[in-house]
Design an enzyme around this catalytic site. Sequence first.
Site, PDB file in Angstrom:
ATOM      1  N   ARG A  91       0.017-123.001 -36.672  1.00  0.00           N
ATOM      2  CA  ARG A  91      -0.944-122.260 -37.383  1.00  0.00           C
ATOM      3  C   ARG A  91      -1.673-121.359 -36.700  1.00  0.00           C
ATOM      4  O   ARG A  91      -1.773-121.303 -35.355  1.00  0.00           O
ATOM      5  CB  ARG A  91      -1.978-123.650 -37.933  1.00  0.00           C
ATOM      6  CG  ARG A  91      -1.473-124.350 -38.896  1.00  0.00           C
ATOM      7  CD  ARG A  91      -2.899-125.459 -39.055  1.00  0.00           C
ATOM      8  NE  ARG A  91      -2.125-126.674 -39.667  1.00  0.00           N
ATOM      9  CZ  ARG A  91      -2.511-126.922 -40.975  1.00  0.00           C
ATOM     10  NH1 ARG A  91      -2.902-126.264 -41.749  1.00  0.00           N
ATOM     11  NH2 ARG A  91      -1.945-128.134 -41.353  1.00  0.00           N
ATOM     12  N   CYS A 144      -6.640-132.009 -40.252  1.00  0.00           N
ATOM     13  CA  CYS A 144      -7.752-132.503 -40.164  1.00  0.00           C
ATOM     14  C   CYS A 144      -8.792-131.325 -40.200  1.00  0.00           C
ATOM     15  O   CYS A 144      -9.840-131.407 -41.106  1.00  0.00           O
ATOM     16  CB  CYS A 144      -7.964-133.627 -39.157  1.00  0.00           C
ATOM     17  SG  CYS A 144      -9.571-134.249 -38.833  1.00  0.00           S
ATOM     18  N   ALA A 198      -6.120-142.889 -56.992  1.00  0.00           N
ATOM     19  CA  ALA A 198      -7.545-143.016 -56.451  1.00  0.00           C
ATOM     20  C   ALA A 198      -7.464-143.876 -55.089  1.00  0.00           C
ATOM     21  O   ALA A 198      -7.924-144.696 -55.112  1.00  0.00           O
ATOM     22  CB  ALA A 198      -8.151-144.534 -57.490  1.00  0.00           C
ATOM     23  N   GLY A 199      -6.883-142.884 -54.247  1.00  0.00           N
ATOM     24  CA  GLY A 199      -6.944-143.199 -52.801  1.00  0.00           C
ATOM     25  C   GLY A 199      -8.099-142.294 -52.249  1.00  0.00           C
ATOM     26  O   GLY A 199      -9.058-141.885 -53.005  1.00  0.00           O
ATOM     27  N   ASP A 247       0.471-139.443 -37.501  1.00  0.00           N
ATOM     28  CA  ASP A 247       0.918-139.606 -38.735  1.00  0.00           C
ATOM     29  C   ASP A 247       2.396-139.666 -38.757  1.00  0.00           C
ATOM     30  O   ASP A 247       3.037-140.124 -39.690  1.00  0.00           O
ATOM     31  CB  ASP A 247       0.297-138.318 -39.738  1.00  0.00           C
ATOM     32  CG  ASP A 247      -1.132-138.501 -40.199  1.00  0.00           C
ATOM     33  OD1 ASP A 247      -1.626-139.254 -39.541  1.00  0.00           O
ATOM     34  OD2 ASP A 247      -1.498-137.856 -40.939  1.00  0.00           O
ATOM     35  N   ALA A 279      -6.967-139.525 -38.361  1.00  0.00           N
ATOM     36  CA  ALA A 279      -7.119-138.728 -37.329  1.00  0.00           C
ATOM     37  C   ALA A 279      -7.531-139.646 -35.869  1.00  0.00           C
ATOM     38  O   ALA A 279      -6.811-139.383 -35.087  1.00  0.00           O
ATOM     39  CB  ALA A 279      -8.200-137.677 -37.710  1.00  0.00           C
ATOM     40  N   HIS A 314     -36.260-151.672 -36.539  1.00  0.00           N
ATOM     41  CA  HIS A 314     -36.763-151.555 -37.731  1.00  0.00           C
ATOM     42  C   HIS A 314     -37.514-150.246 -37.785  1.00  0.00           C
ATOM     43  O   HIS A 314     -38.432-149.835 -37.191  1.00  0.00           O
ATOM     44  CB  HIS A 314     -37.603-152.520 -38.086  1.00  0.00           C
ATOM     45  CG  HIS A 314     -38.067-152.670 -39.464  1.00  0.00           C
ATOM     46  ND1 HIS A 314     -37.684-152.900 -40.505  1.00  0.00           N
ATOM     47  CD2 HIS A 314     -39.641-152.265 -39.624  1.00  0.00           C
ATOM     48  CE1 HIS A 314     -38.273-152.659 -41.574  1.00  0.00           C
ATOM     49  NE2 HIS A 314     -39.759-152.416 -40.894  1.00  0.00           N
TER      50      HIS A 314
HETATM   51  P1  NAI Z   1      -3.711-142.870 -50.845  1.00  0.00           P
HETATM   52  O1  NAI Z   1      -2.540-143.743 -50.198  1.00  0.00           O
HETATM   53  O2  NAI Z   1      -4.806-143.495 -49.850  1.00  0.00           O
HETATM   54  O3  NAI Z   1      -3.896-143.207 -52.141  1.00  0.00           O
HETATM   55  C1  NAI Z   1      -2.784-142.918 -53.034  1.00  0.00           C
HETATM   56  C2  NAI Z   1      -3.112-143.472 -54.521  1.00  0.00           C
HETATM   57  O4  NAI Z   1      -2.183-143.005 -55.535  1.00  0.00           O
HETATM   58  C3  NAI Z   1      -2.918-144.892 -54.370  1.00  0.00           C
HETATM   59  O5  NAI Z   1      -4.049-145.607 -54.964  1.00  0.00           O
HETATM   60  C4  NAI Z   1      -1.532-145.038 -55.235  1.00  0.00           C
HETATM   61  O6  NAI Z   1      -1.457-146.242 -55.931  1.00  0.00           O
HETATM   62  C5  NAI Z   1      -1.760-143.746 -56.146  1.00  0.00           C
HETATM   63  N1  NAI Z   1      -0.689-143.636 -56.952  1.00  0.00           N
HETATM   64  C6  NAI Z   1       0.867-143.262 -56.477  1.00  0.00           C
HETATM   65  N2  NAI Z   1       1.450-142.915 -57.042  1.00  0.00           N
HETATM   66  C7  NAI Z   1       0.936-142.698 -58.410  1.00  0.00           C
HETATM   67  C8  NAI Z   1       1.146-142.181 -59.731  1.00  0.00           C
HETATM   68  N3  NAI Z   1       2.740-141.883 -60.111  1.00  0.00           N
HETATM   69  N4  NAI Z   1       0.408-142.183 -60.717  1.00  0.00           N
HETATM   70  C9  NAI Z   1      -0.911-142.694 -60.518  1.00  0.00           C
HETATM   71  N5  NAI Z   1      -1.279-143.263 -59.296  1.00  0.00           N
HETATM   72  C10 NAI Z   1      -0.400-142.879 -58.348  1.00  0.00           C
HETATM   73  O7  NAI Z   1      -3.548-141.424 -50.488  1.00  0.00           O
HETATM   74  P2  NAI Z   1      -4.342-140.108 -50.150  1.00  0.00           P
HETATM   75  O8  NAI Z   1      -5.663-140.469 -50.882  1.00  0.00           O
HETATM   76  O9  NAI Z   1      -3.354-138.983 -50.786  1.00  0.00           O
HETATM   77  O10 NAI Z   1      -4.369-140.016 -48.939  1.00  0.00           O
HETATM   78  C11 NAI Z   1      -3.389-139.739 -47.866  1.00  0.00           C
HETATM   79  C12 NAI Z   1      -3.747-140.202 -46.695  1.00  0.00           C
HETATM   80  O11 NAI Z   1      -4.545-139.601 -45.925  1.00  0.00           O
HETATM   81  C13 NAI Z   1      -4.023-141.823 -46.379  1.00  0.00           C
HETATM   82  O12 NAI Z   1      -3.439-142.141 -45.607  1.00  0.00           O
HETATM   83  C14 NAI Z   1      -5.695-141.564 -45.956  1.00  0.00           C
HETATM   84  O13 NAI Z   1      -5.775-142.633 -45.275  1.00  0.00           O
HETATM   85  C15 NAI Z   1      -5.623-140.345 -45.463  1.00  0.00           C
HETATM   86  N6  NAI Z   1      -6.803-139.757 -45.552  1.00  0.00           N
HETATM   87  C16 NAI Z   1      -8.017-140.184 -44.992  1.00  0.00           C
HETATM   88  C17 NAI Z   1      -9.088-139.881 -45.100  1.00  0.00           C
HETATM   89  C18 NAI Z   1     -10.436-140.773 -44.563  1.00  0.00           C
HETATM   90  O14 NAI Z   1     -10.032-141.357 -43.802  1.00  0.00           O
HETATM   91  N7  NAI Z   1     -11.655-140.135 -45.019  1.00  0.00           N
HETATM   92  C19 NAI Z   1      -9.606-138.597 -45.997  1.00  0.00           C
HETATM   93  C20 NAI Z   1      -8.554-138.034 -46.729  1.00  0.00           C
HETATM   94  C21 NAI Z   1      -7.232-138.542 -46.503  1.00  0.00           C
END
Ligand code: NAI
Length: 462
Positions: free
Chosen positions: A35, A42, A177-178, A309, A317, A441
């Site tokens: 890149r 991240c 809804a992840g 990853d 991260a 507090h």
């Molecule tokens: P995720 O694995 O957290 O959630 C994906 C969601 O999509 C799941 O709930 C799953 O059931 C749903 N899904 C899968 N196929 C589907 C379908 N055909 N129709 C409807 N729903 C479906 O994945 P996400 O949110 O994309 O994140 C990817 C990675 O990045 C994760 O491992 C996450 O931990 C990491 N990440 C972490 C962050 C943080 O720590 N704040 C921020 C952003 C990403």
Amino acid sequence: MASYDVIIIGGGPGGYVSAIRCAQLGLKTACVEGREALGGTCLNVGCIPSKALLHASHMLHEAEHNFTKMGLKGKSPSVDWPQMLAYKDDVIGQNTKGIEFLFKKNKVDWIKGWASIPEAGKVKVGDEVHEAKNIVIASGSEPSTLPGVEVDEKIVVTSTGALALPKTPKKMVVIGAGVIGLELGSVYARLGAEVTVIEFLDQITPGMDGKVAKTFQRILKKQGLNFVMGAAVQSVEALKTKAKVNYKLRKDDSDHQVDADVVLVATGRRPYTEGLGLDKLGVRMTERGQIATDAHWATNIPGIYAIGDVIEGPMLAHKAEDEGMAVAEQIAGKHGHVNYSVIPGVIYTAPEVAAVGQTEEEVKASGRAYKVGEFSFMGNGRAKAVFQGEGFVKMIVDKETDRILGCHIIGPAAGDLIHEICVAMEFGASAQDVALTCHAHPTYSEAVREAALACGDGAIHA
Ligand code: NAI
């Protein structure tokens, strides 16, 4: 051709942290990154830019919903989207430049370009072949899409496109809804979009403690997010300026359709190993396409390691950073260690959600006798003063020993509060240890102590 003790492939949180630690331990180190800027997903298109947009949109939400209550009158701010993106880009720039500075300070060479490994001990970048006694693969992950869904990063986007939309959408569909779906869905909902989240399972954020997930979904609904649960997305038809999302409800197999100006595909990420030449080298992979490693991050090829990853475990991260430091220690002949049972997870919505250790469902399934201590932020003066009384701290302890097994927080600054419990768990602390520690507090941290008190003779302000 240059010769190194270690070449790290990938300049994300796993790779750059590992490179700095290797150099600090006296190893001649280079890091290959293709890149334009260091920092990986991240810093460039993930954690950091999303936090900038979450912050800006949260400020707007505060202005719209809470300013007048506090006696702050005047016109509510309106959104200057190009300026918000410029602010986000400035934040990215400051951070990526910071890593460049750290590389210089620690004498890590940044080899610019995309790497491949022609054979053990050699890393090829462009026409140059560099020698390395040790190679660490930290090439990260990429969004995984769904069959029947073509991403164009304009109308049908992954998190990368969602962080650089030409304009804010009026209607957005989020698939999944992840963590990504809920963080970015929140951003656009706060900026005025009608957001519908379509989730395959019946619970949001799979793997989260059940009670926290339910509360979280209720709060997000109140903030305006719509949820379609138990629905499998079948396909997305991209039209000129919008897209139609086709999904099937799992309970009755019925077909439905919803349209949107932007569709965010957030259904998970997959390891990124393209172009490295791992096949030819004979690097062993897992069934899920991850690089297989032993307990010391070594692959089956001597001198080649992998972290972050691209290997198994949560795609976070900070998990990659810890592995990066630990593998550096290993290569330097020391003892690198990562405690995988104490890795926090945080979702940076408002309120934040944070967790470490086991969920109540996991503890129950293990058959262990346990106790739960909970404390609502409604009993926390500081949280109420800033309209953040919603949410709670839930602590799960061993019934016999009082040792903390897990902690789950939904509420203000949850992502920071959780670390008190991470440290406590590292030291094998009991809830009583936390309860007997004086907490200032008025702080949000008092809610953590109250949850610990609730594991014993009871919380005071409940
Ligand atoms: P995720 O694995 O957290 O959630 C994906 C969601 O999509 C799941 O709930 C799953 O059931 C749903 N899904 C899968 N196929 C589907 C379908 N055909 N129709 C409807 N729903 C479906 O994945 P996400 O949110 O994309 O994140 C990817 C990675 O990045 C994760 O491992 C996450 O931990 C990491 N990440 C972490 C962050 C943080 O720590 N704040 C921020 C952003 C990403």
